[in-house]
Write an enzyme that holds these catalytic residues in place. Structure first.
Site, PDB file in Angstrom:
ATOM      1  N   LEU A 132       0.848  -1.189   0.000  1.00 13.67           N
ATOM      2  CA  LEU A 132       0.000   0.000   0.000  1.00 13.67           C
ATOM      3  C   LEU A 132       0.884   1.240   0.000  1.00 13.67           C
ATOM      4  O   LEU A 132       1.988   1.229   0.562  1.00 13.67           O
ATOM      5  CB  LEU A 132      -0.908   0.029   1.234  1.00 13.67           C
ATOM      6  CG  LEU A 132      -1.967  -1.070   1.368  1.00 13.67           C
ATOM      7  CD1 LEU A 132      -2.694  -0.934   2.696  1.00 13.67           C
ATOM      8  CD2 LEU A 132      -2.957  -1.032   0.205  1.00 13.67           C
ATOM      9  N   ASP A 133       0.388   2.319  -0.612  1.00 14.79           N
ATOM     10  CA  ASP A 133       1.104   3.588  -0.556  1.00 14.79           C
ATOM     11  C   ASP A 133       1.245   4.049   0.895  1.00 14.79           C
ATOM     12  O   ASP A 133       0.462   3.649   1.771  1.00 14.79           O
ATOM     13  CB  ASP A 133       0.344   4.663  -1.338  1.00 14.79           C
ATOM     14  CG  ASP A 133       0.292   4.377  -2.825  1.00 14.79           C
ATOM     15  OD1 ASP A 133       1.136   3.608  -3.306  1.00 14.79           O
ATOM     16  OD2 ASP A 133      -0.608   4.931  -3.494  1.00 14.79           O
ATOM     17  N   LYS A 134       2.193   4.925   1.127  1.00 15.88           N
ATOM     18  CA  LYS A 134       2.467   5.417   2.474  1.00 15.88           C
ATOM     19  C   LYS A 134       1.211   5.951   3.156  1.00 15.88           C
ATOM     20  O   LYS A 134       0.937   5.633   4.316  1.00 15.88           O
ATOM     21  CB  LYS A 134       3.529   6.516   2.415  1.00 15.88           C
ATOM     22  CG  LYS A 134       3.848   7.156   3.765  1.00 15.88           C
ATOM     23  CD  LYS A 134       4.910   8.242   3.631  1.00 15.88           C
ATOM     24  CE  LYS A 134       5.184   8.904   4.972  1.00 15.88           C
ATOM     25  NZ  LYS A 134       6.224   9.967   4.855  1.00 15.88           N
ATOM     26  N   ARG A 142      -5.986   6.003  -7.445  1.00 11.89           N
ATOM     27  CA  ARG A 142      -5.766   7.454  -7.420  1.00 11.89           C
ATOM     28  C   ARG A 142      -5.756   8.032  -8.834  1.00 11.89           C
ATOM     29  O   ARG A 142      -6.369   9.075  -9.101  1.00 11.89           O
ATOM     30  CB  ARG A 142      -4.452   7.754  -6.694  1.00 11.89           C
ATOM     31  CG  ARG A 142      -4.435   7.248  -5.259  1.00 11.89           C
ATOM     32  CD  ARG A 142      -3.033   7.260  -4.665  1.00 11.89           C
ATOM     33  NE  ARG A 142      -2.535   8.618  -4.501  1.00 11.89           N
ATOM     34  CZ  ARG A 142      -1.296   8.912  -4.100  1.00 11.89           C
ATOM     35  NH1 ARG A 142      -0.437   7.924  -3.856  1.00 11.89           N
ATOM     36  NH2 ARG A 142      -0.922  10.163  -3.962  1.00 11.89           N
TER      37      ARG A 142
END
Length: 302
Positions: free
Chosen positions: A136-138, A235
């Protein structure tokens, strides 16, 4: 430290067949078998060490002890609390908080989920390096699937190629959206950035399904499912539609409602490669998203 071992009781369908055939059917790669043979592993039948050319008998107890894994010297073990949703000898699923990188970088070598996992493995006296299956992204929160051994990671990698590991997300997308839809647009790296992605004709195939759960004056609460796993896929796709994630200023979202992209992996569905059964796990929406949701007045669907 504790190594990783798999055990099988040989069924009648393998009577008289070579052990090698059985192990190949269990998806042990040739590379893995070579490592077991030369790097400190061990294969036994009923407690006695045997070669893969051994002819099997119904009821034999086959045990494969894998070589001890050694983590990268560049990965620093840290005592960082983990929110563990599920754990057994083979698999770990954690709820990653937003603001934590999945893996460290040269610029930020500490504080990542990988650092925390290695610290946990050391605490549990588990001889394994970190094998993160889903990232997962930060600033995306939610479920992350981790394999406790490279062989289990290999099995999950085969599942990923067949798109058999499924994740469901929830998100807040700006604006008013229709009830449901799919976004089928290729995604590639933006030409003037090493971080950003964009919809582009020469990109990789990407498909996102979404459904509006609730509509509010400034954003829609969505449930999303991915058919592909491109970097920043949700996104990029929502930004392409003109409905960027709330808080996602990298892709055109506003930070007035929330200070990070409002994206959470809430559900994980996968086939356990050792237990041979499907598993479904969930985790609740984090406090920052829940707080924003609770302050809103829903717009009824028309």
């Amino acid at each position: 430290m504790k190594g990783y071992t798999l055990k099988w009781c040989i069924p009648s369908t393998y009577e008289g067949k070579l052990m090698r055939e059985f192990l190949i059917d269990q998806q042990l790669s040739k590379r893995t078998l070579t490592a077991v043979k030369f790097d400190g592993g061990r294969i036994t039948i009923n407690g006695k060490e045997e070669s893969v050319r051994y002819p099997l008998t119904t009821g034999d107890l086959l045990e494969v002890r894998f070589p001890v894994e050694r983590s990268s010297e560049t990965l620093v073990a840290e005592k960082i609390p983990l929110s563990i949703i599920y754990e057994d000898d083979d698999v770990l699923v954690v709820d990653k908080p937003w603001g934590m990188k999945t893996i460290p970088t040269k610029e930020e070598p500490k504080g990542s989920l990988a650092n925390a996992l290695l610290g946990y493995f050391n605490q549990m006296d588990l001889a394994s390096t970190v094998h993160i299956v889903t990232r997962l992204d930060k600033d995306t929160s939610g479920l992350v699937l981790v394999a406790k051994h490279r062989h289990v990671h290999h099995l999950f990698s085969l599942q990923q190629k067949e798109r058999e590991i499924n994740r469901t997300y929830e998100a807040f997308a700006e604006g008013v959206m229709k009830g449901f839809g799919s976004i089928e647009e290729p995604i590639g790296r933006k030409s003037d950035s090493i971080i950003e992605r964009e919809v582009r004709s020469d990109g990789q195939y990407a498909l996102t399904h979404y459904r509006v759960e609730k509509q509010f004056p400034e954003f829609a609460h969505l449930e999303l499912k991915l058919e592909t796993g491109r970097t920043h896929q949700i996104r990029v796709h929502l930004s392409f539609l003109g409905h960027p994630l709330a808080g996602d200023d990298l892709y055109g979202g506003s930070v007035k409602l929330i200070g990070r992209q409002a994206l959470h992996c809430k559900r994980l569905h996968f086939f356990h490669p050792i237990m041979k059964k499907w598993m479904g796990l969930e985790c609740p929406m984090p406090d920052d998203m829940r707080s924003l949701l609770d302050r809103q007045e829903e717009i009824p669907f028309r």
